[in-house]
Design a protein around this motif. Structure first.
Motif, PDB file in Angstrom:
ATOM      1  N   LYS A   1      45.309  41.644  44.307  1.00  0.00           N
ATOM      2  CA  LYS A   1      46.090  40.468  43.873  1.00  0.00           C
ATOM      3  C   LYS A   1      45.260  39.571  42.960  1.00  0.00           C
ATOM      4  O   LYS A   1      45.794  38.924  42.070  1.00  0.00           O
ATOM      5  CB  LYS A   1      46.545  39.646  45.084  1.00  0.00           C
ATOM      6  CG  LYS A   1      47.747  40.171  45.801  1.00  0.00           C
ATOM      7  CD  LYS A   1      48.117  39.203  46.931  1.00  0.00           C
ATOM      8  CE  LYS A   1      49.390  39.605  47.618  1.00  0.00           C
ATOM      9  NZ  LYS A   1      49.818  38.618  48.636  1.00  0.00           N
ATOM     10  N   GLN A   2      43.930  39.542  43.185  1.00  0.00           N
ATOM     11  CA  GLN A   2      43.033  38.705  42.386  1.00  0.00           C
ATOM     12  C   GLN A   2      42.624  39.382  41.081  1.00  0.00           C
ATOM     13  O   GLN A   2      41.828  38.849  40.328  1.00  0.00           O
ATOM     14  CB  GLN A   2      41.794  38.341  43.211  1.00  0.00           C
ATOM     15  CG  GLN A   2      42.108  37.482  44.410  1.00  0.00           C
ATOM     16  CD  GLN A   2      40.937  37.328  45.373  1.00  0.00           C
ATOM     17  OE1 GLN A   2      39.946  38.051  45.293  1.00  0.00           O
ATOM     18  NE2 GLN A   2      41.058  36.389  46.297  1.00  0.00           N
TER      19      GLN A   2
ATOM     20  N   LEU B   1      52.833  42.849  43.279  1.00  0.00           N
ATOM     21  CA  LEU B   1      51.910  42.582  44.376  1.00  0.00           C
ATOM     22  C   LEU B   1      51.809  41.094  44.711  1.00  0.00           C
ATOM     23  O   LEU B   1      51.637  40.732  45.878  1.00  0.00           O
ATOM     24  CB  LEU B   1      50.522  43.151  44.048  1.00  0.00           C
ATOM     25  CG  LEU B   1      49.592  43.377  45.218  1.00  0.00           C
ATOM     26  CD1 LEU B   1      50.226  44.265  46.276  1.00  0.00           C
ATOM     27  CD2 LEU B   1      48.294  43.994  44.739  1.00  0.00           C
ATOM     28  N   LYS B   2      51.964  40.248  43.713  1.00  0.00           N
ATOM     29  CA  LYS B   2      51.900  38.802  43.973  1.00  0.00           C
ATOM     30  C   LYS B   2      53.016  38.363  44.925  1.00  0.00           C
ATOM     31  O   LYS B   2      52.890  37.363  45.630  1.00  0.00           O
ATOM     32  CB  LYS B   2      51.968  38.022  42.669  1.00  0.00           C
ATOM     33  CG  LYS B   2      53.280  38.168  41.916  1.00  0.00           C
ATOM     34  CD  LYS B   2      53.240  37.467  40.566  1.00  0.00           C
ATOM     35  CE  LYS B   2      54.506  37.616  39.774  1.00  0.00           C
ATOM     36  NZ  LYS B   2      55.005  38.964  39.588  1.00  0.00           N
TER      37      LYS B   2
END
Length: 186
Positions: free
Chosen positions: A17-18, A64-65
């Motif tokens: 996510k990052q 995914l976020k």
């Protein structure tokens, strides 16, 4: 309070996510084989299953976020793969016929005594499943192999529960015919 599921790959999901490409690759590596098998059991063609797999991972990484750990990453990804597979079949103009009122008897299952015989029979059954028409193969795979119940299958395929049950029973009957044609284990 929302349920949060413990996911052994939680840290990878967070890193992905990052923006960590390494974490995304690791998630792909961990799940790709199992998800390819799911897609293949539904679409019945390895090339199309590979396409479904790639599109499903692209969808997953792009969305995914929005993933909130209300389930495990693997179950969330599996749902994407199943939906992508079903969409592919719909593009092939898969039509399940509503057959209200048909009552088919259950086909008794046989028990095997020898482990080698079991392995042989599993291989024969897998080959037999590949010969089933798309509609039968999809319902049979979703029910027996993926663990969905008829209510869930009806929602996924946009058919009635009765149609799901009928397709499943007909798939079992057709599979038995295929297996009889192939003959007993030698």
């Amino acid at each position: 309070m929302e349920a949060i599921y413990i996911d052994k790959h939680y840290n990878l999901v967070v890193e992905c996510k990052q923006g960590s490409r390494k974490a995304c690759y690791e998630l792909y590596r961990l799940y790709s084989k199992a998800m390819l098998n799911v897609a293949f059991r539904i679409v019945g063609n390895i090339g199309e299953a590979e396409d479904v797999l790639q599109e499903a991972f692209l969808d997953a990484f792009n969305k995914l976020k929005d993933f909130r750990q209300e389930t495990t990453f693997g179950l969330w990804l599996k749902q994407i793969v199943v939906n992508r597979s079903i969409n592919l079949l719909r593009k092939r103009r898969l039509e399940l016929i509503e057959l209200e009122g048909d009552h088919l008897e259950n086909i008794p299952e046989e028990e095997s005594e020898d482990e080698d015989d079991v392995q042989y029979q599993v291989a024969v059954v897998k080959e037999g499943i590949k010969e089933l028409p798309d509609g039968y193969r999809v319902v049979l795979s979703l029910y027996l192999l993926e663990g969905y119940d008829h209510e869930e299958i009806s929602q996924i395929l946009n058919i009635s529960e009765n149609t799901s049950r009928t397709q499943f029973l007909r798939a079992k009957r057709k599979l038995m015919e295929i297996l009889k044609r192939k003959g007993p284990a030698s």
